[in-house]
Design an enzyme around this catalytic site. Structure first.
Site, PDB file in Angstrom:
ATOM      1  N   LYS A  83       0.838  -1.196   0.000  1.00 61.00           N
ATOM      2  CA  LYS A  83       0.000   0.000   0.000  1.00 61.00           C
ATOM      3  C   LYS A  83       0.872   1.245   0.000  1.00 61.00           C
ATOM      4  O   LYS A  83       1.840   1.341   0.763  1.00 61.00           O
ATOM      5  CB  LYS A  83      -0.929  -0.011   1.216  1.00 61.00           C
ATOM      6  CG  LYS A  83      -1.901   1.169   1.248  1.00 61.00           C
ATOM      7  CD  LYS A  83      -2.867   1.078   2.411  1.00 61.00           C
ATOM      8  CE  LYS A  83      -3.797   2.277   2.459  1.00 61.00           C
ATOM      9  NZ  LYS A  83      -4.754   2.210   3.580  1.00 61.00           N
ATOM     10  N   SER A 158      -9.043   3.436   2.352  1.00 66.57           N
ATOM     11  CA  SER A 158      -7.964   3.896   1.498  1.00 66.57           C
ATOM     12  C   SER A 158      -7.138   2.756   0.901  1.00 66.57           C
ATOM     13  O   SER A 158      -6.250   2.987   0.090  1.00 66.57           O
ATOM     14  CB  SER A 158      -7.045   4.839   2.293  1.00 66.57           C
ATOM     15  OG  SER A 158      -6.491   4.176   3.413  1.00 66.57           O
ATOM     16  N   SER A 182     -10.343   1.612   6.482  1.00 65.32           N
ATOM     17  CA  SER A 182      -9.602   1.452   5.236  1.00 65.32           C
ATOM     18  C   SER A 182      -9.186   0.028   4.915  1.00 65.32           C
ATOM     19  O   SER A 182      -8.772  -0.253   3.793  1.00 65.32           O
ATOM     20  CB  SER A 182      -8.358   2.354   5.246  1.00 65.32           C
ATOM     21  OG  SER A 182      -8.738   3.708   5.253  1.00 65.32           O
TER      22      SER A 182
END
Length: 484
Positions: A83, A158, A182
């Protein structure tokens, strides 16, 4: 094995076959890169992809290691895209922001180093909204990540790039992070698994603020609960440089066992958590229908309301998040030349943080404590609690965020994510599992949360549910369009 069949394997099976040398790491890397080449231009899940030939060479070296009897760990030969809020040595950490340096990271983030030591090959990064703010993955650096099932809609965030890469078979497992859902929202929006572990289970960065940062954490994403649990075992573990990290150890990834009898477990159904918390039409009905799977497993399901005022929860969330975001991004805001390049939501968080004083922050911590105590009371009568993962179904990817939930207007850019916040504030282990698909094929998930530090109990129930619900076999339609 045909490439599509290889990419359809769950990570647990894949790891075992690689260890037995029934599948080669080179073969897996070639299949993953081909899938990325075919689908990533459309969905934009993976960014900063490394040179394919270098990745194939590294995969061949993993095969050579196995030939010498040197298996690094459970992730030996796995392609891994990190990520883009975390560091991976040699790759830029863009955080989706034009303000981030383009220079390669010099070190791995702690959880990334653990995955690399377990044998993963870092191939690139997964897309994220700017600084991870908001549960919709778009930014001005790389663009928008699109939903794996309905590519005109949001992938959530996210960890949106990670969820889409998983759903499309680009990766066997993925890392993510979670402050405001997220790890959970994008998993729900893309019909995969996301697990927010107990606070401290996966230590944060030893180089950043160590004591106040208690809302965000890293964790695993996967296509099965069992795979998520094994990845968690790779990521988790005490680190002496991170004082709030947990000291109790999980089983090793290869020894992880989730099969258990869940009959008789007491489940508290929270619904929308508070009676006045709005849900989009169809969300409650879909999730309540999914509760039948728990009953079929022999669990007892009863309605429950969280015994803490909604406004206390929201005030605690707003103020503590503003403190953390304002502290981290305040220097950029202070420079007028950089301030205007921050996304509006980031500027809003920072400006709100300027209005906080010590008394307001102390009150926020008291309110947060009240949220935790409400869960303690709930767990006196129930083993776990369950709620919808999101208040809305995936929405138009061209939007910045939903302007309303049902007929209730959103007064902040993240009010539509409110249903995840009490679990964050309490630091509970919280697992997104599949709830099914609403009208128009819109995916949705359920949050299963247990008492603090009861991560394995939550994962065991989630494992039983996930195998019984049947939604894991529903793949994105685009996978059926790939050439044979």
């Amino acid at each position: 094995m045909h490439a599509d069949d290889l990419l359809n394997l769950d990570a647990t099976t894949l790891s075992r076959r690689i260890a037995a040398r029934a599948v080669s790491c080179h073969e897996l890397m070639a299949a993953a890169l081909a899938r990325i080449e075919a689908l990533n231009p459309r969905f934009n899940a993976i960014v900063s992809l490394r040179n394919p030939q270098q990745l194939l060479d590294e995969a061949s070296e993993r095969d050579a290691q196995l030939a010498r009897g040197e298996r690094l760990g459970w992730m030996h030969g796995f392609p891994l895209a990190v990520k883009d809020l975390s560091h991976a040595t040699g790759l830029p950490t863009s955080m989706g922001s034009p303000l981030a340096p383009r220079s390669p990271a010099r070190n791995d983030s702690l959880h990334v180093s653990r995955m690399r030591k377990a044998g993963a090959i870092v191939i690139g990064k997964t897309n994220t909204p700017e600084f991870g703010l908001g549960s919709h993955t778009y930014n001005t650096v790389f663009g928008t990540t699109l939903n794996a099932y309905l590519p005109t809609l949001s992938a959530g965030g996210s960890s949106g790039g990670a969820a889409v890469a998983l759903a499309l078979g680009m990766l066997p497992v993925a890392d993510g992070s979670d402050m405001g859902g997220s790890l959970r929202n994008p998993a729900a929006f893309n019909n995969v698994i996301g697990f927010r572990p107990s606070r401290g289970r996966v230590p944060g960065s030893p180089d950043e603020e160590l004591f106040l940062q208690q809302l965000g954490c890293e964790g695993p994403m996967a296509r099965t609960v069992e795979d998520a649990a094994r990845l968690l075992a790779v990521q988790a573990g005490f680190d002496r440089r991170v004082p709030l990290s947990l000291t109790d150890a999980l089983p090793s990834p290869d020894a992880m066992e989730l099969d258990s009898d869940v009959k008789g477990l007491r489940i508290g159904w929270l619904g929308s958590v508070w009676p006045d918390l709005p849900l989009a039409p169809g969300v409650r009905e879909l999730c309540e229908g999914a509760l039948q799977t728990f009953r079929d497993l022999g669990c007892e399901v009863e309605p429950l309301q969280l015994d803490v005022p909604r406004e206390q929860n929201w005030t605690a969330w707003l103020r503590l998040r503003q403190l953390l975001v304002g502290g981290k991004l305040g220097a950029a805001y202070a420079d007028p030349s950089l301030r205007e390049r921050l996304k509006p939501e980031a500027r809003w968080e920072i400006e709100q943080s300027h209005q906080l004083d010590a008394a307001a922050l102390y009150q926020a911590s008291v309110y947060r404590s009240n949220v935790f105590r409400a869960f303690v009371r709930a767990f006196e009568g129930f083993d776990v609690v369950v709620a919808p993962t999101a208040q809305v179904f995936p929405f138009d990817a061209k939007l910045d965020w939903p302007a309303a939930v049902g007929e209730v207007a959103s007064d902040t850019y993240h009010r539509w994510m409110e249903i995840v916040t009490p679990f964050t504030l309490a630091g509970l282990p919280t697992l997104n599992v599949r709830a099914g698909f609403g009208e128009g094929g819109l995916p949705m998930g359920l949050q299963i949360a247990g008492p603090i530090h009861h991560d394995l109990e939550v994962l065991r129930l989630g494992h039983a549910y996930d195998r019984a619900c049947g939604w894991g076999v529903v793949q994105p339609s685009v996978l059926g369009d790939l050439p044979a």
